[in-house]
Design a protein around this motif. Structure first.
Motif, mmCIF file in Angstrom:
data_model
loop_
_atom_site.group_PDB
_atom_site.id
_atom_site.type_symbol
_atom_site.label_atom_id
_atom_site.label_comp_id
_atom_site.label_asym_id
_atom_site.label_seq_id
_atom_site.Cartn_x
_atom_site.Cartn_y
_atom_site.Cartn_z
ATOM 1 N N TYR A 135 11.420 -2.548 3.318
ATOM 2 C CA TYR A 135 11.243 -2.845 4.741
ATOM 3 C C TYR A 135 12.609 -3.104 5.358
ATOM 4 C CZ TYR A 135 6.387 -3.934 3.390
ATOM 5 O OH TYR A 135 5.109 -3.893 2.901
ATOM 6 N N ARG A 136 12.843 -2.506 6.514
ATOM 7 C CA ARG A 136 14.083 -2.786 7.236
ATOM 8 C C ARG A 136 13.823 -3.920 8.225
ATOM 9 N NH1 ARG A 136 18.123 0.407 6.110
ATOM 10 N NH2 ARG A 136 17.742 2.449 5.187
ATOM 11 N N THR A 137 14.606 -4.975 8.121
ATOM 12 C CA THR A 137 14.486 -6.125 9.007
ATOM 13 C C THR A 137 15.853 -6.423 9.625
ATOM 14 O OG1 THR A 137 15.047 -7.807 7.344
ATOM 15 C CG2 THR A 137 12.751 -7.053 7.428
ATOM 16 N N ARG A 138 15.883 -7.366 10.547
ATOM 17 C CA ARG A 138 17.151 -7.763 11.164
ATOM 18 C C ARG A 138 18.097 -8.380 10.141
ATOM 19 N NH1 ARG A 138 15.258 -10.631 16.889
ATOM 20 N NH2 ARG A 138 14.337 -8.742 17.825
ATOM 21 N N ARG A 139 17.525 -8.965 9.119
ATOM 22 C CA ARG A 139 18.360 -9.617 8.092
ATOM 23 C C ARG A 139 18.825 -8.644 7.009
ATOM 24 N NH1 ARG A 139 15.134 -14.420 5.723
ATOM 25 N NH2 ARG A 139 17.131 -14.707 4.640
ATOM 26 N N GLY A 140 18.253 -7.441 6.997
ATOM 27 C CA GLY A 140 18.649 -6.464 5.998
ATOM 28 C C GLY A 140 17.452 -5.753 5.403
ATOM 29 N N LEU A 141 17.669 -5.091 4.288
ATOM 30 C CA LEU A 141 16.629 -4.307 3.623
ATOM 31 C C LEU A 141 15.879 -5.181 2.630
ATOM 32 C CD1 LEU A 141 15.609 -1.320 3.493
ATOM 33 C CD2 LEU A 141 17.058 -1.076 1.457
ATOM 34 N N VAL A 142 14.571 -5.312 2.820
ATOM 35 C CA VAL A 142 13.730 -6.057 1.888
ATOM 36 C C VAL A 142 13.187 -5.093 0.848
ATOM 37 C CG1 VAL A 142 11.666 -7.474 1.624
ATOM 38 C CG2 VAL A 142 13.098 -7.722 3.658
ATOM 39 N N ARG A 143 13.540 -5.329 -0.400
ATOM 40 C CA ARG A 143 13.090 -4.459 -1.497
ATOM 41 C C ARG A 143 11.843 -5.079 -2.125
ATOM 42 N NH1 ARG A 143 17.455 -1.048 -2.495
ATOM 43 N NH2 ARG A 143 19.397 -1.754 -1.514
ATOM 44 N N ALA A 144 10.708 -4.848 -1.465
ATOM 45 C CA ALA A 144 9.471 -5.533 -1.852
ATOM 46 C C ALA A 144 8.893 -5.021 -3.162
ATOM 47 C CB ALA A 144 8.442 -5.383 -0.733
ATOM 48 N N VAL A 145 8.940 -3.706 -3.361
ATOM 49 C CA VAL A 145 8.415 -3.082 -4.581
ATOM 50 C C VAL A 145 9.420 -2.029 -5.027
ATOM 51 C CG1 VAL A 145 6.542 -1.700 -5.566
ATOM 52 C CG2 VAL A 145 6.012 -3.500 -3.920
ATOM 53 N N GLU A 146 9.711 -2.001 -6.316
ATOM 54 C CA GLU A 146 10.762 -1.113 -6.811
ATOM 55 C C GLU A 146 10.299 -0.369 -8.053
ATOM 56 O OE1 GLU A 146 14.226 0.479 -5.782
ATOM 57 O OE2 GLU A 146 13.888 -1.538 -4.992
ATOM 58 N N ASP A 147 10.056 0.933 -7.913
ATOM 59 C CA ASP A 147 9.826 1.823 -9.041
ATOM 60 C C ASP A 147 8.684 1.346 -9.956
ATOM 61 O OD1 ASP A 147 10.280 4.118 -10.519
ATOM 62 O OD2 ASP A 147 11.824 3.199 -11.777
ATOM 63 N N VAL A 148 7.540 1.076 -9.341
ATOM 64 C CA VAL A 148 6.389 0.588 -10.100
ATOM 65 C C VAL A 148 5.533 1.757 -10.569
ATOM 66 C CG1 VAL A 148 4.167 -0.600 -9.861
ATOM 67 C CG2 VAL A 148 6.263 -1.696 -9.075
ATOM 68 N N SER A 149 5.217 1.759 -11.850
ATOM 69 C CA SER A 149 4.331 2.771 -12.427
ATOM 70 C C SER A 149 3.191 2.067 -13.170
ATOM 71 C CB SER A 149 5.089 3.688 -13.383
ATOM 72 O OG SER A 149 6.072 4.450 -12.690
ATOM 73 N N LEU A 150 1.961 2.444 -12.847
ATOM 74 C CA LEU A 150 0.775 1.844 -13.453
ATOM 75 C C LEU A 150 -0.307 2.897 -13.609
ATOM 76 C CD1 LEU A 150 0.428 -1.440 -11.345
ATOM 77 C CD2 LEU A 150 1.173 -1.319 -13.725
ATOM 78 N N ARG A 151 -1.203 2.677 -14.556
ATOM 79 C CA ARG A 151 -2.372 3.537 -14.736
ATOM 80 C C ARG A 151 -3.606 2.649 -14.864
ATOM 81 N NH1 ARG A 151 -1.744 8.768 -16.632
ATOM 82 N NH2 ARG A 151 -3.555 8.551 -17.987
ATOM 83 N N VAL A 152 -4.606 2.935 -14.046
ATOM 84 C CA VAL A 152 -5.862 2.171 -14.081
ATOM 85 C C VAL A 152 -6.967 3.112 -14.535
ATOM 86 C CG1 VAL A 152 -7.463 0.740 -12.779
ATOM 87 C CG2 VAL A 152 -5.024 0.727 -12.189
ATOM 88 N N GLN A 153 -7.580 2.795 -15.672
ATOM 89 C CA GLN A 153 -8.618 3.653 -16.234
ATOM 90 C C GLN A 153 -9.962 3.379 -15.574
ATOM 91 O OE1 GLN A 153 -5.869 5.429 -18.111
ATOM 92 N NE2 GLN A 153 -7.934 6.061 -18.647
ATOM 93 N N PRO A 154 -10.850 4.365 -15.554
ATOM 94 C CA PRO A 154 -12.181 4.161 -14.958
ATOM 95 C C PRO A 154 -12.953 3.041 -15.651
ATOM 96 C CG PRO A 154 -11.767 6.493 -15.399
ATOM 97 C CD PRO A 154 -10.665 5.735 -16.065
ATOM 98 N N ARG A 155 -13.691 2.284 -14.847
ATOM 99 C CA ARG A 155 -14.610 1.245 -15.321
ATOM 100 C C ARG A 155 -13.902 0.109 -16.060
ATOM 101 N NH1 ARG A 155 -16.442 6.105 -16.079
ATOM 102 N NH2 ARG A 155 -15.839 6.150 -18.268
ATOM 103 N N THR A 156 -12.615 -0.091 -15.752
ATOM 104 C CA THR A 156 -11.872 -1.213 -16.320
ATOM 105 C C THR A 156 -11.419 -2.136 -15.191
ATOM 106 O OG1 THR A 156 -9.716 -0.080 -16.201
ATOM 107 C CG2 THR A 156 -11.028 0.239 -18.212
ATOM 108 N N THR A 157 -10.810 -3.256 -15.567
ATOM 109 C CA THR A 157 -10.262 -4.191 -14.595
ATOM 110 C C THR A 157 -8.786 -4.406 -14.893
ATOM 111 O OG1 THR A 157 -12.371 -5.348 -14.309
ATOM 112 C CG2 THR A 157 -10.377 -6.529 -13.642
ATOM 113 N N MET A 158 -7.934 -3.958 -13.982
ATOM 114 C CA MET A 158 -6.499 -4.180 -14.091
ATOM 115 C C MET A 158 -6.119 -5.362 -13.211
ATOM 116 S SD MET A 158 -3.272 -3.437 -14.894
ATOM 117 C CE MET A 158 -3.034 -1.748 -15.474
ATOM 118 N N ALA A 159 -5.413 -6.334 -13.780
ATOM 119 C CA ALA A 159 -4.963 -7.495 -13.019
ATOM 120 C C ALA A 159 -3.464 -7.402 -12.758
ATOM 121 C CB ALA A 159 -5.276 -8.776 -13.784
ATOM 122 N N LEU A 160 -3.066 -7.730 -11.528
ATOM 123 C CA LEU A 160 -1.658 -7.875 -11.176
ATOM 124 C C LEU A 160 -1.369 -9.357 -11.060
ATOM 125 C CD1 LEU A 160 -1.188 -5.185 -8.347
ATOM 126 C CD2 LEU A 160 -0.876 -4.913 -10.812
#
Length: 318
Positions: free
Chosen positions: A19-44
């Protein structure tokens, strides 16, 4: 011959959000890779501000990734046709944290639940009324609840209404953003048991955002530990909790309070404050708080490795 592994329902590949803000660039999420299989529960899981909700918002198309791809059953949602995108939005629904603010107080419960049904088709009034009654029954509320307003219900009942609304268009994936954190402790188990029963009955896939590690251990099949926008460790929940390898995961588990007045937090739990996403540390983002940090940690970001139990750390894996 071995059985081919089931394809992921949801896949994140190198997903980044700035996100670009007045204070600078907010790097909220960086290079995230995930796989969620059917009928399962993935928690973050992770501390507040680590990027969990931003990831969920991108999956729900409330935010667009700055880079990377989000694929649903192999198809990038950014390049879907209008028809495919409409189908995706019907199949991926959310239940939000606060049942008091997520329901429109001006609408009766029946109209609230009917909204997503009407948004994804042209059903008759009889069909809508039937579906509303069906999902109210699934979540344990009487059909007469459709005539009432949200303020006439308790917090736990409102969250049941929110679940009914998400269920109404027959989704396949539900994003649960802290679904019980705003509820009384006595009600939380009821809602979690309801969600588990619904998953079993309808074959749903869940992505749950949570900070309660006891809930995650009980409710999820897989877990991804997120720190300052990056995935530190991921894998089967039982394995990650029993054999946590990343220092951040170890610190989170060490910080879980125990019902013992003589219990003293271990050194791993005392790790200081999280850095700012405006100015994340170079190299491994966790290194300023890590008791095992080496010189390489300060200059080079670790490459995630290992399957199914993956960690992003320069420390030896043994």
């Amino acid at each position: 011959m071995g059985t081919e592994p089931e394809a992921a329902m949801l896949e994140l590949a190198g997903v980044t959000k700035h996100y670009r803000t007045r204070r600078g660039l907010v790097r909220a999420v960086e290079d995230v890779s995930l796989r969620v299989q059917p009928r399962t529960t993935m928690a973050l899981v992770g501390e507040s501000g680590c990027g969990k909700t931003t990831i969920a918002r991108m999956i729900l198309q409330l935010e667009r990734p700055s880079a990377g791809a989000i694929r649903f059953e192999g198809q990038d949602i950014a390049t879907m046709s209008r028809a495919a995108l409409t189908a995706y939005r019907r199949q991926v629904l959310a239940v939000f944290q606060d049942p008091y603010s997520s329901l429109n107080p001006r609408l009766r419960v029946g109209a609230i639940i009917a909204e997503p049904v009407l948004a994804h088709g042209r059903p008759s009034r009889a069909q809508v009324d039937k579906r509303v009654a069906e999902v109210l029954d699934v979540v344990g509320l009487p059909a007469g609840a459709a005539r009432l307003y949200p303020h006439e219900f308790s917090g736990g009942q409102r969250q049941r209404i929110a679940i009914a609304r998400a269920l109404a268009p027959r989704p396949r994936l539900m994003v649960l953003d802290e679904p019980v954190s705003a509820l009384d402790v006595s009600i939380r188990a009821q809602i979690l048991n309801l969600l588990a029963d619904i998953q079993t009955e309808f074959g749903l896939t869940y992505l749950i955002i949570a900070h309660d590690l006891a809930l995650v251990e009980h409710f999820s099949s897989d877990v991804a530990v997120v720190y300052l926008g990056c995935v530190a460790e991921t894998g089967p929940t039982a394995q990650v909790f029993a054999e946590a390898r990343h220092p951040y995961t170890q610190a989170l588990l060490a910080a879980v309070p125990l019902p013992d007045p003589d219990h003293v937090l271990s050194e791993a739990a005392a790790m200081g404050e999280i850095a700012s996403a405006l100015d994340p540390p170079p190299g491994c983002r966790f290194h300023p708080r890590c008791p095992h940090a080496m010189e390489i940690c300060r200059v080079t970001a670790p490459v995630p490795s290992g399957a199914p139990h993956m960690i992003a750390c320069h420390l030896p894996r043994t």
